[in-house]
Write a protein that holds these residues in place. Structure first.
Motif, PDB file in Angstrom:
ATOM      1  N   VAL A  46       0.850  -1.193   0.000  1.00 53.06           N
ATOM      2  CA  VAL A  46       0.000   0.000   0.000  1.00 53.06           C
ATOM      3  C   VAL A  46       0.884   1.240   0.000  1.00 53.06           C
ATOM      4  O   VAL A  46       1.536   1.547   0.996  1.00 53.06           O
ATOM      5  N   GLY A  47       0.926   1.919  -1.146  1.00 53.48           N
ATOM      6  CA  GLY A  47       1.726   3.127  -1.274  1.00 53.48           C
ATOM      7  C   GLY A  47       2.909   2.920  -2.202  1.00 53.48           C
ATOM      8  O   GLY A  47       3.489   1.837  -2.267  1.00 53.48           O
ATOM      9  N   GLY A  48       3.267   3.974  -2.927  1.00 50.58           N
ATOM     10  CA  GLY A  48       4.406   3.922  -3.836  1.00 50.58           C
ATOM     11  C   GLY A  48       5.620   4.565  -3.198  1.00 50.58           C
ATOM     12  O   GLY A  48       5.997   4.218  -2.082  1.00 50.58           O
ATOM     13  N   GLY A  49       6.232   5.525  -3.892  1.00 51.72           N
ATOM     14  CA  GLY A  49       7.432   6.156  -3.356  1.00 51.72           C
ATOM     15  C   GLY A  49       8.568   5.167  -3.242  1.00 51.72           C
ATOM     16  O   GLY A  49       8.490   4.019  -3.695  1.00 51.72           O
ATOM     17  N   SER A  50       9.653   5.595  -2.619  1.00 54.64           N
ATOM     18  CA  SER A  50      10.823   4.724  -2.472  1.00 54.64           C
ATOM     19  C   SER A  50      10.484   3.469  -1.675  1.00 54.64           C
ATOM     20  O   SER A  50      10.855   2.356  -2.055  1.00 54.64           O
TER      21      SER A  50
END
Length: 490
Positions: free
Chosen positions: A11-15
């Motif tokens: 759940v969630g992208g980014g690094s």
């Protein structure tokens, strides 16, 4: 908690999200489906990253070529961190990714240097410290000499890694999560998106940033607050145009009235930021102090980020594991944000690769080890503050007199009295790092080991001078950092 994880949802992208996804896809090799869910409506924190040498291990593990990585992320090399005005105004020191050698047995070079009362810094005895001071960089022919890390654009890195992850079978789903669905036993069963789609899974990895959607908001896991020792709670970030051809191969951290300012040099711009404690400096004053630090014209308007130092009490609860900012945050003084992501991924992979069903003891070991890791890094960061001789503002008076965690107080006492660099389990920084900060801050032991005097002074002086001169001559023949970068990027 399900004993079998055939469907893993990140759940969630980014690094954090994309590093987790590519590591799972690489390590599990199709034994589970991996789906990453993120919303374009929710931005990522990434303001540019200065990293720890462990990032190279991660990149190698997932098959990232260094030149490709540097091209894609606006990356540069990093040999350590230059700390300015921390001990006192006008004084600085370097936290190196190298070592200080020895004369006869471990840890004796610094002791002979101290015994001789030499006026020059101990940094002259360390290859990467001298390289950094001269603005030079080569990759080590022998990994035992020194190591290095990188500076890069965090948003570009996430994009780069996402392509690898998708190429290895990770399913990328765009959508805003409006509800987290749960079963009677407390496990998360799925996610409901705004358009009505349901994303189901057996294991959910929370990489939702400070929002901590699953572990914090849904499961209500308590937060262990470190702000008593690390009172900074905000940061202004603003990149500037790069000025001149030279690119320094190190991060700079400059102590200010109510916090400190970072400088992270990239290929085409320079990242700047001011980490501050709002109870000791006004938000607008902190912004003005940041703008005064810029090398060149600002690129865009400064951006304000709010945070609280600490971590969730447990990072794995039911079938939810938090990695990255959703698990906790330690100020970026020692560039450990990416390292903590890697550490969480490594612990998760170790658990998933067990040739048996997971049990409560496995999860407890995960949580205990993760909490200790946060505490060890916390202590190392506090060390930079508590040794200061500055008393010129409220912040520096506060940190100089605050009561320390017992784990840190014990380590400082051993060093102060006997020159012993004690290590606990789950350390992130080795004895060389602790030595660099202690000696850089002018904090030397009160007494020396008598065996140090068994080496004749003339011999010790010759050895120290010979090593210092040899390092200086070696570095003089190295190319400048930007020249090495140009060669690698070609």
């Amino acid at each position: 908690m399900s004993q079998k994880f055939d469907r893993i949802v990140v759940v969630g992208g980014g690094s954090a999200g994309w590093m987790t996804a590519v590591a799972l896809a690489t390590g599990l090799q199709g034994r589970a489906s991996i789906e990453l869910v993120e919303s374009e409506e929710i931005g990522i924190v990434g303001v540019g990253e200065a990293t720890f040498p462990s990032i190279r291990v991660f990149n190698q593990h997932v098959g990232i070529d260094e030149a490709d990585f540097l091209r894609a992320t606006n990356g540069t090399y990093k040999l350590g961190i230059r700390f300015c005005d921390w001990q006192a105004k006008g004084q600085d020191y370097f936290h190196t990714f190298g070592h200080f050698g020895n004369l006869s047995g471990s840890q004796t070079l610094w002791a002979q240097h101290r015994r001789m009362g030499l006026p020059e810094s101990l940094e002259g005895q360390c290859i990467p410290s001298v390289m950094a001071a001269k603005g030079r960089f080569v990759r080590p022919a022998d990994p035992g000499h020194f190591t290095y890390a990188y500076h890069f654009d965090a948003a570009l890195y996430a994009e780069f890694v996402s392509k690898l992850a998708i190429g290895r079978g990770v399913r990328h789903t765009q959508g805003r999560i409006v509800e987290v669905l749960r079963r009677e036993d407390g496990d998360v069963s799925g996610l409901l998106l705004a358009d009505g789609r349901r994303i189901e899974g057996d294991l959910f990895v929370d990489c939702s940033g400070f929002r901590s959607l699953l572990l914090g908001q849904t499961l209500q896991e308590p937060y262990v607050d470190f702000s008593h020792w690390l009172p900074v709670d905000g940061a202004w970030a603003c990149p500037s145009e790069r000025v001149g051809e030279e690119i320094t191969p190190y991060t700079r951290a400059t102590a200010l009235e109510g916090g400190w300012a970072w400088r992270i040099p990239l290929q085409t711009r320079t990242g700047h930021g001011h980490v501050f404690a709002s109870r000791f400096v006004d938000e607008d004053a902190a912004r003005r102090q940041l703008m005064a630090q810029l090398d060149g014209p600002a690129i865009g308007e400064p951006r304000l980020i709010r945070f609280k130092t600490g971590h969730r009490q447990r990072l794995w609860v039911n079938n939810v594991v938090a990695i990255g900012l959703s698990s906790g945050f330690l100020e970026p003084l020692e560039s450990t944000s990416i390292f903590l992501i890697q550490d969480g991924i490594a612990r998760l992979m170790k658990a998933l690769e067990l040739q048996r069903p997971l049990n409560e003891s496995d999860v407890a070991l995960f949580n205990e080890g993760s909490a200790r890791r946060f505490a060890r890094i916390r202590d190392f960061i506090i060390l930079h503050y508590c040794l200061t001789r500055r008393r010129d503002s409220e912040l520096w008076r506060y940190v100089a007199g605050m009561e320390l965690p017992q784990t840190l107080a014990f380590k400082i006492e051993l060093w102060r009295r006997y020159g012993v660099l004690h290590e606990y389990d789950e350390e992130c920084f080795d004895q060389t790092s602790w030595l660099a900060v202690h000696t850089g801050m002018g904090h030397w032991p009160e007494r020396e080991d008598p065996v140090i005097a068994e080496i004749a002074q003339e011999r010790a002086l010759r050895a120290l001078a010979g090593r210092r001169q040899g390092i200086a001559a070696m570095v003089e023949g190295m190319p400048l950092h930007h020249q090495t970068l140009q060669q690698v990027l070609r």
